[in-house]
Design a protein around this motif. Structure first.
Motif, PDB file in Angstrom:
ATOM      1  N   ASN A  21      23.392   5.195 -48.473  1.00 28.37           N
ATOM      2  CA  ASN A  21      24.490   4.829 -49.350  1.00 28.37           C
ATOM      3  C   ASN A  21      24.494   3.321 -49.230  1.00 28.37           C
ATOM      4  N   ILE A  22      24.170   2.662 -50.349  1.00 31.53           N
ATOM      5  CA  ILE A  22      24.099   1.053 -50.262  1.00 31.53           C
ATOM      6  C   ILE A  22      25.627   0.531 -49.786  1.00 31.53           C
ATOM      7  N   ASN A  23      26.633   1.108 -50.602  1.00 37.54           N
ATOM      8  CA  ASN A  23      27.800   0.347 -50.577  1.00 37.54           C
ATOM      9  C   ASN A  23      28.245   0.685 -48.977  1.00 37.54           C
ATOM     10  N   ARG A  24      28.049   2.015 -48.559  1.00 45.18           N
ATOM     11  CA  ARG A  24      28.591   2.361 -47.167  1.00 45.18           C
ATOM     12  C   ARG A  24      27.790   1.373 -46.121  1.00 45.18           C
ATOM     13  N   GLU A  25      26.462   1.237 -46.390  1.00 47.02           N
ATOM     14  CA  GLU A  25      25.892   0.209 -45.451  1.00 47.02           C
ATOM     15  C   GLU A  25      26.265  -1.032 -45.577  1.00 47.02           C
ATOM     16  N   ARG A  26      26.742  -1.694 -46.868  1.00 46.52           N
ATOM     17  CA  ARG A  26      27.337  -2.848 -47.089  1.00 46.52           C
ATOM     18  C   ARG A  26      28.655  -3.274 -46.440  1.00 46.52           C
ATOM     19  N   GLY A  27      29.403  -1.971 -46.548  1.00 40.59           N
ATOM     20  CA  GLY A  27      30.709  -1.741 -45.832  1.00 40.59           C
ATOM     21  C   GLY A  27      30.628  -2.167 -44.446  1.00 40.59           C
ATOM     22  N   LEU A  28      29.720  -1.457 -43.839  1.00 40.42           N
ATOM     23  CA  LEU A  28      29.497  -1.534 -42.331  1.00 40.42           C
ATOM     24  C   LEU A  28      29.157  -2.889 -41.759  1.00 40.42           C
ATOM     25  N   ARG A  29      28.310  -3.497 -42.687  1.00 41.73           N
ATOM     26  CA  ARG A  29      27.846  -4.780 -42.358  1.00 41.73           C
ATOM     27  C   ARG A  29      28.895  -5.940 -42.322  1.00 41.73           C
ATOM     28  N   PHE A  30      29.767  -5.803 -43.302  1.00 51.60           N
ATOM     29  CA  PHE A  30      30.856  -6.712 -43.465  1.00 51.60           C
ATOM     30  C   PHE A  30      31.664  -6.518 -42.514  1.00 51.60           C
ATOM     31  N   LEU A  31      32.047  -5.163 -42.071  1.00 55.40           N
ATOM     32  CA  LEU A  31      32.927  -4.997 -40.932  1.00 55.40           C
ATOM     33  C   LEU A  31      32.635  -5.857 -39.771  1.00 55.40           C
ATOM     34  N   TYR A  32      31.468  -5.980 -39.344  1.00 56.67           N
ATOM     35  CA  TYR A  32      30.816  -6.683 -38.281  1.00 56.67           C
ATOM     36  C   TYR A  32      31.178  -8.229 -38.376  1.00 56.67           C
ATOM     37  N   LEU A  33      30.756  -8.503 -39.829  1.00 55.45           N
ATOM     38  CA  LEU A  33      30.865 -10.326 -39.941  1.00 55.45           C
ATOM     39  C   LEU A  33      32.370 -10.573 -40.092  1.00 55.45           C
ATOM     40  N   ASP A  34      33.401  -9.717 -40.520  1.00 52.46           N
ATOM     41  CA  ASP A  34      34.688  -9.910 -40.595  1.00 52.46           C
ATOM     42  C   ASP A  34      35.288  -9.805 -39.331  1.00 52.46           C
ATOM     43  N   ALA A  35      34.783  -9.217 -38.325  1.00 47.22           N
ATOM     44  CA  ALA A  35      35.288  -9.091 -37.116  1.00 47.22           C
ATOM     45  C   ALA A  35      35.142 -10.585 -36.263  1.00 47.22           C
ATOM     46  N   GLY A  36      33.656 -10.916 -36.483  1.00 48.95           N
ATOM     47  CA  GLY A  36      33.440 -12.367 -36.244  1.00 48.95           C
ATOM     48  C   GLY A  36      34.295 -13.387 -36.849  1.00 48.95           C
ATOM     49  N   HIS A  37      34.652 -13.219 -38.187  1.00 51.56           N
ATOM     50  CA  HIS A  37      35.226 -14.212 -38.819  1.00 51.56           C
ATOM     51  C   HIS A  37      36.629 -14.269 -38.195  1.00 51.56           C
ATOM     52  N   MET A  38      37.248 -13.208 -38.064  1.00 55.18           N
ATOM     53  CA  MET A  38      38.777 -13.143 -37.272  1.00 55.18           C
ATOM     54  C   MET A  38      38.522 -13.704 -35.789  1.00 55.18           C
ATOM     55  N   ALA A  39      37.876 -13.275 -35.144  1.00 56.75           N
ATOM     56  CA  ALA A  39      37.634 -13.670 -33.681  1.00 56.75           C
ATOM     57  C   ALA A  39      37.497 -15.375 -33.609  1.00 56.75           C
ATOM     58  N   GLU A  40      36.756 -15.916 -34.556  1.00 59.61           N
ATOM     59  CA  GLU A  40      36.747 -17.327 -34.869  1.00 59.61           C
ATOM     60  C   GLU A  40      37.836 -17.908 -35.151  1.00 59.61           C
ATOM     61  N   HIS A  41      38.689 -17.570 -36.194  1.00 62.11           N
ATOM     62  CA  HIS A  41      40.162 -17.805 -36.442  1.00 62.11           C
ATOM     63  C   HIS A  41      40.850 -17.801 -35.604  1.00 62.11           C
ATOM     64  N   LEU A  42      40.642 -16.774 -34.710  1.00 61.25           N
ATOM     65  CA  LEU A  42      41.709 -16.517 -33.396  1.00 61.25           C
ATOM     66  C   LEU A  42      41.508 -17.797 -32.270  1.00 61.25           C
TER      67      LEU A  42
END
Ligand code: FMN
Length: 66
Positions: A3-24
């Motif tokens: 499921n492409i959208n599910r795969e993309r969602g999972l990928r974004f999850l990790y990217l967003d976690a990295g972005h949030m950590a950087e902001h913190l």
């Protein structure tokens, strides 16, 4: 089948976690604090501590600030 959208969602999850950590990190530094990423933790203990079940919500990325 993939499921492409599910795969993309999972990928974004990790990217967003990295972005949030950087902001913190940036925010902590701006306020004169230190920040330290922590990937190694007792997951169950932390989940209990912050009140999540580890299934619907789970520990992904920890940053301690102080
Ligand atoms: C995603 C991520 C997870 C990390 N997890 C740990 C960890 O579990 N334990 C640890 O000692 N350092 C961990 N580190 C490294 C620390 O955040 C920190 O950079 C390291 O302890 C060096 O700090 P220092 O340069 O102030 O000595 C992690 C770093 C990142 C980016």
């Amino acid at each position: 089948m993939i499921n492409i959208n599910r795969e993309r969602g999972l990928r974004f999850l990790y990217l967003d976690a990295g972005h949030m950590a950087e902001h913190l990190y940036l925010l902590a530094t701006a306020y004169g604090f230190g920040a330290c990423a922590l990937g190694g933790a007792y997951d169950r203990e932390v989940e209990k501590w912050i009140g999540i079940d580890g299934l619907q919500e789970t520990l992904l990325y920890g940053v301690v600030v102080g």
